[in-house]
Scaffold this active site. Structure first.
Site, PDB file in Angstrom:
ATOM      1  N   HIS A  13      39.178  46.308  42.711  1.00  0.00           N
ATOM      2  CA  HIS A  13      38.869  45.920  44.171  1.00  0.00           C
ATOM      3  C   HIS A  13      39.684  46.485  45.073  1.00  0.00           C
ATOM      4  O   HIS A  13      40.829  46.925  44.710  1.00  0.00           O
ATOM      5  CB  HIS A  13      38.725  44.467  44.297  1.00  0.00           C
ATOM      6  CG  HIS A  13      40.264  43.887  44.343  1.00  0.00           C
ATOM      7  ND1 HIS A  13      40.476  42.479  43.676  1.00  0.00           N
ATOM      8  CD2 HIS A  13      41.416  44.142  44.375  1.00  0.00           C
ATOM      9  CE1 HIS A  13      41.860  42.196  43.529  1.00  0.00           C
ATOM     10  NE2 HIS A  13      42.364  43.344  44.059  1.00  0.00           N
ATOM     11  N   ASP A  56      44.015  41.631  54.035  1.00  0.00           N
ATOM     12  CA  ASP A  56      43.880  40.399  53.299  1.00  0.00           C
ATOM     13  C   ASP A  56      44.785  39.272  53.349  1.00  0.00           C
ATOM     14  O   ASP A  56      45.875  39.405  53.734  1.00  0.00           O
ATOM     15  CB  ASP A  56      43.107  40.721  51.850  1.00  0.00           C
ATOM     16  CG  ASP A  56      44.086  41.418  51.083  1.00  0.00           C
ATOM     17  OD1 ASP A  56      45.331  41.622  51.332  1.00  0.00           O
ATOM     18  OD2 ASP A  56      43.799  41.872  49.985  1.00  0.00           O
ATOM     19  N   GLU A 110      35.870  41.432  46.004  1.00  0.00           N
ATOM     20  CA  GLU A 110      35.585  41.343  44.708  1.00  0.00           C
ATOM     21  C   GLU A 110      34.296  41.617  44.006  1.00  0.00           C
ATOM     22  O   GLU A 110      33.449  41.917  44.713  1.00  0.00           O
ATOM     23  CB  GLU A 110      35.920  39.685  44.477  1.00  0.00           C
ATOM     24  CG  GLU A 110      37.119  39.205  44.702  1.00  0.00           C
ATOM     25  CD  GLU A 110      38.319  39.421  43.398  1.00  0.00           C
ATOM     26  OE1 GLU A 110      38.511  40.471  43.211  1.00  0.00           O
ATOM     27  OE2 GLU A 110      38.928  38.611  43.157  1.00  0.00           O
ATOM     28  N   ASN A 160      40.611  45.337  38.493  1.00  0.00           N
ATOM     29  CA  ASN A 160      39.300  45.187  38.479  1.00  0.00           C
ATOM     30  C   ASN A 160      38.438  45.794  39.577  1.00  0.00           C
ATOM     31  O   ASN A 160      37.257  45.874  39.484  1.00  0.00           O
ATOM     32  CB  ASN A 160      38.875  43.562  38.670  1.00  0.00           C
ATOM     33  CG  ASN A 160      38.857  43.127  40.044  1.00  0.00           C
ATOM     34  OD1 ASN A 160      39.405  43.760  41.030  1.00  0.00           O
ATOM     35  ND2 ASN A 160      38.538  41.776  40.296  1.00  0.00           N
TER      36      ASN A 160
HETATM   37  C1  GLP Z   1      45.945  42.183  45.435  1.00  0.00           C
HETATM   38  C2  GLP Z   1      45.476  42.544  46.670  1.00  0.00           C
HETATM   39  C3  GLP Z   1      45.214  43.973  46.968  1.00  0.00           C
HETATM   40  C4  GLP Z   1      46.221  44.816  46.276  1.00  0.00           C
HETATM   41  C5  GLP Z   1      45.991  44.579  44.947  1.00  0.00           C
HETATM   42  C6  GLP Z   1      46.831  45.701  44.014  1.00  0.00           C
HETATM   43  O1  GLP Z   1      44.687  41.944  44.911  1.00  0.00           O
HETATM   44  N1  GLP Z   1      44.573  41.837  47.457  1.00  0.00           N
HETATM   45  O2  GLP Z   1      45.011  44.184  48.256  1.00  0.00           O
HETATM   46  O3  GLP Z   1      45.610  46.308  46.726  1.00  0.00           O
HETATM   47  O4  GLP Z   1      46.178  43.310  44.641  1.00  0.00           O
HETATM   48  O5  GLP Z   1      48.204  45.057  43.913  1.00  0.00           O
HETATM   49  P1  GLP Z   1      49.402  45.866  43.454  1.00  0.00           P
HETATM   50  O6  GLP Z   1      49.836  47.108  44.352  1.00  0.00           O
HETATM   51  O7  GLP Z   1      50.609  44.848  43.103  1.00  0.00           O
HETATM   52  O8  GLP Z   1      48.981  46.373  42.080  1.00  0.00           O
END
Ligand code: GLP
Length: 253
Positions: A138, A67, A143, A136
């Site tokens: 995702h 992403d 989303e 949340n």
């Molecule tokens: C973001 C990204 C995701 C990622 C998530 C968790 O929203 N779009 O791809 O997996 O955060 O991030 P973290 O590993 O910092 O908790």
């Protein structure tokens, strides 16, 4: 679904690196999608170390990212591509011709998404998608309420997702309100999925997956039923829940 629990990040990172190393041993030119975020950083450090020690060979593998923020190109400090170059692809010594990263600053987002899907298809599809978990529920930027039949597409980011980007944007107001993301359909087509779960506030999201019932508001639950899904959970930060494990160490559940 296979779930492996680890009491601490170091053990989880090592297991994740073993998983990738095993795949590369079987298929050196594997096609792999990588996530951004705090969770995979230990895995990336492990892979970079193993690459320099010669215990893993990443040179033939090809990589995609999951992403990106709309409007952000690789040279932008607020881009996921820049983050991955600094924390993963650079240290791991991945050559530019082995990378296809989403271009958030492409003038035509829709055309970029189609080109990205075409590049994945041309590479023979994803052998492995490594995923993090948003608070949340995702995966990537899929989303709540997003259409799971979509491949790579443009999305409107929720306020909670935007608020969670503090590591990249000092001012939350600067976080773009749209992103580009591999869709659930793109992720689900990967032959293997490795979901890394670590970090406070993810208990409900993980429980939703473990319940085994698809919930349109939590795209991680779309992974239920994938034929080769492995979940690595750091139980020192994410609760043991219905897996019957007790709280460990200083875990907050
Ligand atoms: C973001 C990204 C995701 C990622 C998530 C968790 O929203 N779009 O791809 O997996 O955060 O991030 P973290 O590993 O910092 O908790």
């Amino acid at each position: 679904m296979k779930i492996l629990n680890f009491t601490g990040r170091a053990a989880m990172d090592e297991a994740a690196a073993d998983y990738v190393a095993n795949l590369l041993e079987e298929k050196p030119a594997a096609v792999i999608a990588l996530p951004t975020g705090e969770t995979p950083l230990g895995l990336y450090r492990q892979l970079a170390t193993r690459q320099s020690e010669g215990t893993v060979n990443l040179h033939a593998a090809r990589f995609f990212n999951l992403d990106e923020f709309e409007g952000k190109g690789i040279a932008d400090p607020g881009s996921y591509a820049g983050f991955l170059m600094a924390n993963a692809f650079g240290p791991m010594g991945v050559a530019p011709d082995k990378l296809r990263l989403l271009q958030g600053d492409a003038p035509d987002a829709e055309a970029e998404c189609r080109a990205f899907d075409a590049a994945i298809a041309a590479a023979g599809g994803l052998d492995l998608a490594i995923l993090g978990l948003g608070r949340n529920g995702h995966v990537a930027f899929n989303e709540p309420g997003d259409d799971w039949s979509l491949e790579t597409h443009r999305v409107r980011l929720t306020e909670s997702t935007r608020a969670a980007q503090g590591g990249l944007y000092a001012d939350p107001g600067d976080v773009p309100d749209h992103g580009l993301t591999m869709g659930v359909a793109t992720v689900f087509k990967a032959r293997k999925l490795l979901l890394l779960v670590s970090g406070q506030g993810k208990d409900d999201a993980l429980q939703a997956l473990l319940c085994g019932k698809p919930d349109p508001n939590r795209s991680v639950t779309a992974l239920v039923g994938h034929p080769d899904l492995t979940v690595l959970r750091d139980v020192s930060s994410v609760g043991a829940g219905n897996q019957g494990l007790a709280t460990r160490g200083s875990a907050t559940i």
